[in-house]
Design an enzyme around this catalytic site. Structure first.
Site, mmCIF file in Angstrom:
data_model
loop_
_atom_site.group_PDB
_atom_site.id
_atom_site.type_symbol
_atom_site.label_atom_id
_atom_site.label_comp_id
_atom_site.label_asym_id
_atom_site.label_seq_id
_atom_site.Cartn_x
_atom_site.Cartn_y
_atom_site.Cartn_z
ATOM 1 N N GLY A 171 56.184 64.128 101.818
ATOM 2 C CA GLY A 171 56.245 63.939 100.378
ATOM 3 C C GLY A 171 57.170 62.812 100.016
ATOM 4 N N GLU A 215 57.882 61.796 114.733
ATOM 5 C CA GLU A 215 57.373 63.035 115.320
ATOM 6 C C GLU A 215 56.887 63.936 114.197
ATOM 7 O OE1 GLU A 215 58.770 66.599 118.396
ATOM 8 O OE2 GLU A 215 60.188 65.022 117.868
#
Length: 142
Positions: free
Chosen positions: A37, A100
């Site tokens: 986000g 990651e």
């Protein structure tokens, strides 16, 4: 004297897999795990922003399932929308922002997750089906 208050607006996705685990992204610029986000851009709604940000940060196309919370961060004068999302396509891909991407059980989140994001995740699983409205105080980072 009337002071106008300008808020910044954020939108974050709680992307769940079939095991109800939460997808987190490890940031490249800090040793910190985050929900996908970010900031809502001009001319964009919070729900459009969370779909765009999710794709940019994870490679996944998401569908909003429901609004889970609206949070006010007084220290940043920011309103943050939190949405529960389902995966509708794509595949996880590391990006310029995330090195990651991994799913976590909400009871075993990494220690280096932003405290306010940990709180938002906890609210989803511990507060049931209601929409959370909350003021979040304190630091954004560890």
């Amino acid at each position: 004297m009337n002071k106008k208050s300008k808020f910044t607006i954020g939108a974050f996705a709680v992307i769940l897999n079939e095991k109800k685990e939460i997808l987190l992204c490890h940031r490249r610029d800090y040793d910190l795990w985050n929900l996908p986000g970010g900031g809502v851009e001009k001319g964009e709604s919070p729900w459009q922003a969370v779909i765009r940000e999710s794709k940019e940060e994870t490679g996944l196309e998401v569908k909003i399932k429901e609004l889970s919370g609206i949070y006010y961060k007084p220290s940043a004068n920011e309103i943050v929308f939190s949405f529960i999302c389902d995966i509708k396509g794509g595949k996880t891909t590391v990006t310029d922002e995330a090195d990651e991407i991994r799913f976590f059980n909400y009871k075993n989140l990494p220690k280096n997750i932003a405290p306010k994001q940990r709180e938002r995740i906890w609210d989803i699983f511990e507060c049931g089906k209601k929409i959370t409205l909350k003021t979040q105080k304190g630091a954004d980072f560890l």
